[in-house]
Motif scaffolding. Sequence first.
Motif, PDB file in Angstrom:
ATOM      1  N   GLU A  66       0.889  -1.236   0.039  1.00 45.20           N
ATOM      2  CA  GLU A  66      -0.006   0.098  -0.074  1.00 45.20           C
ATOM      3  C   GLU A  66       0.820   1.315   0.041  1.00 45.20           C
ATOM      4  O   GLU A  66       0.547   2.368  -0.693  1.00 45.20           O
ATOM      5  CB  GLU A  66      -0.914  -0.139   1.348  1.00 45.20           C
ATOM      6  N   ARG A 113       2.242   1.540  -3.533  1.00 42.95           N
ATOM      7  CA  ARG A 113       1.218   2.177  -4.360  1.00 42.95           C
ATOM      8  C   ARG A 113       1.074   3.503  -4.217  1.00 42.95           C
ATOM      9  O   ARG A 113       0.874   4.337  -5.383  1.00 42.95           O
ATOM     10  CB  ARG A 113       0.150   1.283  -4.294  1.00 42.95           C
ATOM     11  N   ARG A 114       0.482   4.073  -2.828  1.00 44.58           N
ATOM     12  CA  ARG A 114       0.478   5.375  -2.685  1.00 44.58           C
ATOM     13  C   ARG A 114       1.445   6.485  -3.387  1.00 44.58           C
ATOM     14  O   ARG A 114       1.416   7.199  -3.441  1.00 44.58           O
ATOM     15  CB  ARG A 114      -0.021   5.514  -1.190  1.00 44.58           C
ATOM     16  N   THR A 148       1.614   9.126  -6.388  1.00 43.05           N
ATOM     17  CA  THR A 148       1.637  10.566  -6.189  1.00 43.05           C
ATOM     18  C   THR A 148       2.807  10.975  -7.178  1.00 43.05           C
ATOM     19  O   THR A 148       2.843  12.055  -7.624  1.00 43.05           O
ATOM     20  CB  THR A 148       2.212  10.932  -4.695  1.00 43.05           C
ATOM     21  N   GLY A 182      -7.235  11.706  -7.831  1.00 39.27           N
ATOM     22  CA  GLY A 182      -6.568  11.238  -6.789  1.00 39.27           C
ATOM     23  C   GLY A 182      -6.661  12.015  -5.559  1.00 39.27           C
ATOM     24  O   GLY A 182      -5.794  11.901  -4.467  1.00 39.27           O
TER      25      GLY A 182
END
Length: 221
Positions: free
Chosen positions: A66, A69-70, A74, A164
Amino acid sequence: MPAEQTVSGAHPASVVTGYRIILPNDWEQIPLRHGTEGALRRILDKAFIHIPAGSPPDRVNVFKRELDRRLRATVARAQESNALDLYLPMRSTSDVNLGASIVVSETLLPRHRGQAGAHSEPTDVALHLLSQDGVVNADLSSGELDGALAVRREYVAESDSGKGADLASRRVEYIVAVPDDPNRWFAAAFSAVGGGDPRDELADALVEWFDAVMATLRWGR
């Protein structure tokens, strides 16, 4: 922590080739054109070191995926605008805090006669560049940074999950005329969600902090 980067293009020694800003040590720089993957791995490895020993492997793996991925999402959004650098803060636990960011970019105006900016006043060019995204109800001001004209814009951007942005955010943008070249503009965009409300006291404090950071801007030659 001084953050330095070379601005694109080959220029004579007397012309600006980069910039320098001073940030606290808990902010990480991610170059977006070269060396991006190495910077990502460094930040992720630093975060993973602080995972408590003995943590359940399945939960650790979920956390790692996670966070990866984040962070990459970004970076990808910043790269869509052809930016130069992305700066992100790190929490004391070395987790990546994506509630705030600084994106630095460069705009090169057309040099051909008759194109936008060819005979315009610098302030008019800056306002034109800032108005291209259709933002309304923004606070505008102007001044100088390291001897160069700077126009500042501040506003609240509403949430937009399609881009996003799951939360509304406070935005502050500086667009600065690069010395000795009227066709080049430096831009730094700050975004913060505050304590969940982009108009709260935390957001106000973060805006003041970013203004102080921009006051440290110096040109490299």
